[in-house]
Design an enzyme around this catalytic site. Structure first.
Site, PDB file in Angstrom:
ATOM      1  N   GLY A  41       0.817  -1.202   0.000  1.00 43.99           N
ATOM      2  CA  GLY A  41       0.000   0.000   0.000  1.00 43.99           C
ATOM      3  C   GLY A  41       0.857   1.261   0.000  1.00 43.99           C
ATOM      4  O   GLY A  41       0.663   2.155  -0.810  1.00 43.99           O
TER       5      GLY A  41
ATOM      6  N   GLU B 244       1.629   5.813   7.650  1.00 46.10           N
ATOM      7  CA  GLU B 244       3.032   5.993   7.220  1.00 46.10           C
ATOM      8  C   GLU B 244       3.655   7.191   7.935  1.00 46.10           C
ATOM      9  O   GLU B 244       4.806   7.150   8.347  1.00 46.10           O
ATOM     10  CB  GLU B 244       3.136   6.150   5.702  1.00 46.10           C
ATOM     11  CG  GLU B 244       2.495   5.035   4.877  1.00 46.10           C
ATOM     12  CD  GLU B 244       2.874   3.619   5.290  1.00 46.10           C
ATOM     13  OE1 GLU B 244       3.947   3.428   5.905  1.00 46.10           O
ATOM     14  OE2 GLU B 244       2.087   2.693   5.017  1.00 46.10           O
TER      15      GLU B 244
ATOM     16  N   HIS C  11       4.732   6.322  11.464  1.00 43.54           N
ATOM     17  CA  HIS C  11       5.974   5.540  11.531  1.00 43.54           C
ATOM     18  C   HIS C  11       7.189   6.444  11.785  1.00 43.54           C
ATOM     19  O   HIS C  11       8.225   5.949  12.218  1.00 43.54           O
ATOM     20  CB  HIS C  11       6.210   4.789  10.222  1.00 43.54           C
ATOM     21  CG  HIS C  11       5.615   3.412  10.166  1.00 43.54           C
ATOM     22  ND1 HIS C  11       5.743   2.494  11.176  1.00 43.54           N
ATOM     23  CD2 HIS C  11       4.912   2.784   9.180  1.00 43.54           C
ATOM     24  CE1 HIS C  11       5.137   1.359  10.822  1.00 43.54           C
ATOM     25  NE2 HIS C  11       4.621   1.512   9.621  1.00 43.54           N
TER      26      HIS C  11
HETATM   27  N1  BES Z   1       6.202  -0.692   6.192  1.00 45.00           N
HETATM   28  C1  BES Z   1       5.000  -1.006   5.525  1.00 45.00           C
HETATM   29  C2  BES Z   1       5.172  -1.255   4.063  1.00 45.00           C
HETATM   30  C3  BES Z   1       5.845  -2.558   3.705  1.00 45.00           C
HETATM   31  C4  BES Z   1       5.220  -3.737   3.942  1.00 45.00           C
HETATM   32  C5  BES Z   1       7.047  -2.611   3.098  1.00 45.00           C
HETATM   33  C6  BES Z   1       5.835  -4.932   3.576  1.00 45.00           C
HETATM   34  C7  BES Z   1       7.659  -3.789   2.759  1.00 45.00           C
HETATM   35  C8  BES Z   1       7.050  -4.964   2.975  1.00 45.00           C
HETATM   36  C9  BES Z   1       3.976   0.121   5.682  1.00 45.00           C
HETATM   37  O1  BES Z   1       4.129   0.912   6.794  1.00 45.00           O
HETATM   38  C10 BES Z   1       2.639  -0.531   5.804  1.00 45.00           C
HETATM   39  O2  BES Z   1       2.391  -1.127   6.814  1.00 45.00           O
HETATM   40  N2  BES Z   1       1.809  -0.445   4.782  1.00 45.00           N
HETATM   41  C11 BES Z   1       0.532  -1.096   4.722  1.00 45.00           C
HETATM   42  C12 BES Z   1      -0.598  -0.139   4.875  1.00 45.00           C
HETATM   43  C13 BES Z   1      -0.903   0.201   6.295  1.00 45.00           C
HETATM   44  C14 BES Z   1      -1.976   1.238   6.406  1.00 45.00           C
HETATM   45  C15 BES Z   1      -1.297  -0.989   7.139  1.00 45.00           C
HETATM   46  C16 BES Z   1       0.471  -1.752   3.364  1.00 45.00           C
HETATM   47  O3  BES Z   1       1.255  -1.398   2.507  1.00 45.00           O
HETATM   48  O4  BES Z   1      -0.386  -2.618   3.187  1.00 45.00           O
HETATM   49 ZN    ZN Z   2       3.380   0.139   8.576  1.00 38.94          ZN
END
Ligand code: BES
Ligand code: ZN
Length: 880
Positions: A269, A306, A309
């Protein structure tokens, strides 16, 4: 698969690196097929390492080494070794030294979308979890934190925008050439997974934010040109997030700039790179013509996630990837709180529990079950799971419930003060909670280390002579892979005893006295709570607000459930009672034992809620949605026939709709749109109710419901209304379905995010031929195997949104998905393995389906050169 079976990485094997990297200077010469990266690393021996004189072994993958210099002197090739995964320098100084490494890579060939790749003509990066090693050789692990300076050089015309982490330092043209450069400098030490770089010809929207202490932050959102007018909502969400983190957690932003870039090709996402968040563009772009209410809500909460974080993840990061829920669970908890504070807390809680039940409970109940903090993994990318995220957030919420608002805030302050700039562990986080509250959280910690959803059974007895109410609770967790024995958990249960007048009775707990927080704590396998001075037989309202992520079996009577649905002072449990009633009706229909009287009583109770002017429209909409087919399958536990589940659920909905046709028609009239589209909570709630009414009406009275949907589609007020009407219409296999899907595609073929919605709606079309439709759509010119959003829309839409079609008894659904997994694995293993998780619940099904699924999964496993990603998921499902 490979002859050498992939080996797991274990938490217990954690060791600090023998060297630390304090600073990194990166110099990029961007070129689509041959980018050169010069990395200057400032290293020194790690005082925390037990190894002395160790070789320096850096991670690296899919990059070509050009040269290595140590303290300025070029190393001869017999001084180092390179293989597919690493660069080893055998002898290095046992004092500070610098290493300069020159490598090249080919972004245009990067179909995994990990490391440096090209999306829509724009260079971008994705380094979490282990993508930085595809850019240069490095200790690509989160406990090595360094200060980064980045110089980017590229063609001026093609790549006018050059972005990286931190603050901008310098930019200029390179005289006598067509190239230019920019230098960025990030003052905060960070792990490699937070590195980011973007270069391209992007449009931008700018704004400003002044922090509580007066720091001026310049905000930028970068998008493909032509999309600048779809960024306003996202920009408002950035500012709201910044303000909220200051007010609720005392956390300010810490750089001069905060940039977001939206790209169309992205595995996930969004990503929280320091000062430069990179987003899947579906979570940035919004206007009333292209985004639904759900899109608006998602954009707001993902931007918040994000952004949050920056403190929980970036300033304090994870010691190793086993600690992933330290940043993800906590940050999901924070984004949930943000949405609760700026929208409706009650509605948000129900939405989050629905997500937990739809995604985490099935994971916890099958072969992919793992603790919120796993003890081993084969491929870390497989552990960005609902358990790490959503259960991780629930664990944070339970600590808040146990220690209270004030102590929780104190604990968070302590965590930030104590671990800022560090790579921390879950133990250190929980230690802050324990210290700030003075509570012993030793037993509570089991929530992090034990997999499986606890089942809590409640038995009750009322003694009118003694005016005593006795509640006996028992907790059990089923064995999960690798964890046969389970320990009792520390479970906070919010409770109410509801009197006949609908009011809560005082809770006078034997041996404790009147409780001021209506909370009991279950610590043992079996425990009895006795309440005194109970004047009448109460109705038990347990786990209010879903205070613990458990399955509650309270065996209330149908009448008691109806009473709670109408009268519980806790709105979550009013909804929950409705869900349990709906579930029992569907289960009865499945078994062929439905009772017309029960269905009517349920419909009448719903009608009372729909007619109550004081009840929020969003809550009414939630009450109208019955438990999903996968929840029903889980309740059946074994031998499930998914066609029968689908039919049973539809039958109950149809009956309900006929009972409710009066109130539904009133809702339809009352909620017609008048003014312009606005994504505020009240308007969003009104549309949610309108769509829920429409969806039910299509089931109960097809001609009337279809007429409503068609009138909406003839002149849609907004994309939300358009998608709502189309979704209602495609539930049933009528002639309108194909016609309206085609018309939608014709109207919106030029807009990639709407093509995704169209693919998803197609994937959800129930009825025979579902797999053939999927297969046909993969050959549609608008479908692209290399674009994750297209693949997720079609295949996750199918496995998750069309249980009857995916689990068709002839195995056609499994076959089309297995073919896709094999095909995708060759270009993007992360996406392939996410699709493979769609098989996680097949063990619940009847034998014909189970064996069809196994046949297809074994076909996947037999593929030569299968990725670790897919191997891990599929082998666990087959053997689990
Ligand atoms: N750090 C993650 C993105 C990520 C996930 C990078 C897996 C590499 C591998 C980001 O902070 C995240 O959690 N994104 C979620 C959305 C969030 C609102 C739960 C996502 O991308 O689904
Ligand atoms: Zn995250």
């Amino acid at each position: 698969m490979n002859t050498d079976t992939p080996q797991p990485v274990r938490l217990e094997d954690y060791r600090p690196t023998p060297y630390l990297i304090d600073a990194v200077d990166l110099d990029f010469r961007l070129d689509p097929s041959a980018t050169q990266v010069r990395a200057r690393l400032s290293l020194r021996p790690n005082p925390a390492s037990a190894e002395k004189d160790a070789a320096l072994v850096l991670d690296g993958e899919r990059i070509t080494l050009r040269s290595v210099s140590l303290d300025g002197a070029l190393l001869a090739s017999d001084h180092y070794g390179v293989d597919e995964q690493s660069l080893t320098v055998g002898k290095v100084p046992q004092a500070p030294f610098t290493l300069e490494i020159v490598t090249t890579c080919d972004p245009s060939a990067n179909t995994e979308l990990s490391g440096l790749y090209i999306s829509g003509g724009v260079f971008c990066t994705q380094c979490e979890a282990e993508g930085f090693r595809r850019i240069t050789y490095f200790y690509d692990r989160p406990d090595v934190m360094a200060r980064y300076t980045v110089r980017i050089e590229a063609e001026r015309e093609q790549f006018p925008i050059l972005l990286s982490n931190g603050n901008p330092r310098e930019r200029d043209v390179i005289g006598g050439t067509t190239r230019h450069f920019a230098v960025w400098d990030d003052p905060f030490p960070k792990p490699s997974y937070l590195f980011a770089l973007v270069a391209g010809d992007l449009g931008a929207v700018h704004d400003m934010f002044t922090t509580a202490s007066g720091r001026e932050v310049s905000l930028g959102i970068y998008v493909q040109k032509g999309n600048e007018d779809r960024c306003a909502w996202a920009m408002e969400a950035v500012k709201a997030s910044m303000r909220w983190d200051e007010q609720r957690f005392g956390r300010e932003y810490d750089l001069d700039v905060f940039n977001i870039v939206a790209v169309p090709d992205f595995n996930m996402g969004a990503m929280e790179n320091k000062g430069l968040n990179v987003f899947n563009d579906k979570y940035i772009l919004a206007n009333p013509e292209t985004a639904t209410d759900l899109d608006y809500v998602n954009i707001e909460s993902i931007i918040a996630h994000e952004y949050f974080h920056n403190w929980t993840g970036n300033r304090i990061t994870c010691r190793d990837w086993f600690q992933l829920c330290l940043k993800e669970g906590l940050t999901v908890f924070r984004d949930q709180e943000f949405t609760s504070d700026i929208r409706s807390r009650a509605v948000k809680r129900i939405a989050d529990v629905k997500t937990l039940r739809a995604r985490q409970f099935p994971e916890d109940n099958g072969p992919l079950a793992h603790p919120a903090r796993p003890a081993s993994y084969i491929e870390i990318n497989n552990f960005y799971t609902p358990t790490v995220y959503e259960k991780g957030a629930e664990i944070c919420r339970m600590m808040l419930t146990l220690i209270g608002e004030t102590a929780f805030r104190k604990a968070m302050d302590l965590y930030f003060a104590r671990h800022d700039g560090e790579a921390a562990t879950v133990e250190q986080f929980v230690q802050c909670m324990a210290e700030a509250s003075g509570r012993d959280l030793t037993q509570f910690f089991t929530w992090y280390s034990q997999a499986g959803t606890p089942v809590v059974t409640a038995e009750t007895a009322y003694d009118p002579a003694r005016r005593q109410y006795t509640l006996t609770l028992e907790q059990k967790v089923k064995a999960t892979p690798g964890q046969a024995e389970k320990l009792p958990l520390h479970i906070p249960l919010a409770i109410g005893l509801v009197g006949p007048d609908g009011e809560d009775m005082p809770l006078d707990l034997d041996g404790v006295g009147v409780l001021n927080a209506a909370l009991i704590e279950l610590n043992e396998q079996r425990q009895t709570f006795r309440f005194n001075n109970v004047p009448q037989r109460p109705v038990l309202s347990l786990n209010r607000g879903f205070s613990a992520p458990v399955k509650l079996e309270a065996s209330l009577t149908f009448a008691d459930e109806l009473f709670l649905m109408g009268h519980d002072g806790d709105s979550f449990n009013r909804w929950e009672a409705g869900q349990r009633l709906g579930r029992s009706l569907i289960l009865a229909a499945y078994a062929g034992t439905e009772s017309a009287a029960d269905a009517e009583a349920y419909a009448q109770a719903l009608a009372r809620i729909l007619n109550a002017p004081s009840v929020d429209d969003a809550f009414k909409a939630l009450m109208l949605a019955l438990p999903t087919e996968s929840e029903i399958a889980a309740a059946l536990a074994a031998d499930v026939d998914t066609d029968k589940v689908h039919a049973a659920r539809d039958a109950v909905r149809a009956r309900l709709a006929r009972h409710l046709s009066g109130p539904l028609a009133e809702i339809w009239q009352r909620t017609a749109e008048t003014g312009p589209y606005r994504p505020d909570p009240a308007s969003t709630a009104r549309r949610a109710l309108r769509q829920a009414a429409l969806a039910l009406m299509v089931m109960g009275d097809a001609p009337r419901g279809t007429a409503w949907a068609l009138s909406e589609l003839a002149s849609p007020h907004s994309m939300s209304a358009e998608i709502g009407a189309l979704a209602a219409l495609v539930q049933a296999d009528g002639p309108e379905r194909e016609r309206e899907l085609d018309r939608f595609h014709q109207r919106h073929a030029h807009e990639h995010l709407l093509v995704d919605k169209w693919l998803m709606l197609n994937a959800q079309c129930a009825g025979p031929g579902a797999a053939r439709r999927i297969e046909r759509l993969t050959r549609h010119p608008d479908f692209k195997w290399t674009t994750p959003n297209k693949v997720y829309a079609l295949f996750a839409g199918f496995t998750g949104g069309n249980p009857a079609g995916f689990n068709a008894a002839d195995g056609s659904g499994y076959r089309v998905v297995a073919d896709a997994i094999i095909r995708l694995d060759a270009m993007n293993p992360q996406v392939a393995s996410r699709i493979a998780t769609g098989f996680r619940s097949c063990k619940l099904l009847n034998s014909i389906r189970k064996s069809a699924a196994e046949r297809e999964l074994n076909r996947v496993l037999a593929e030569p050169s299968l990725s670790r990603d897919v191997y891990e998921i599929v082998s666990k499902i087959v053997n689990g």
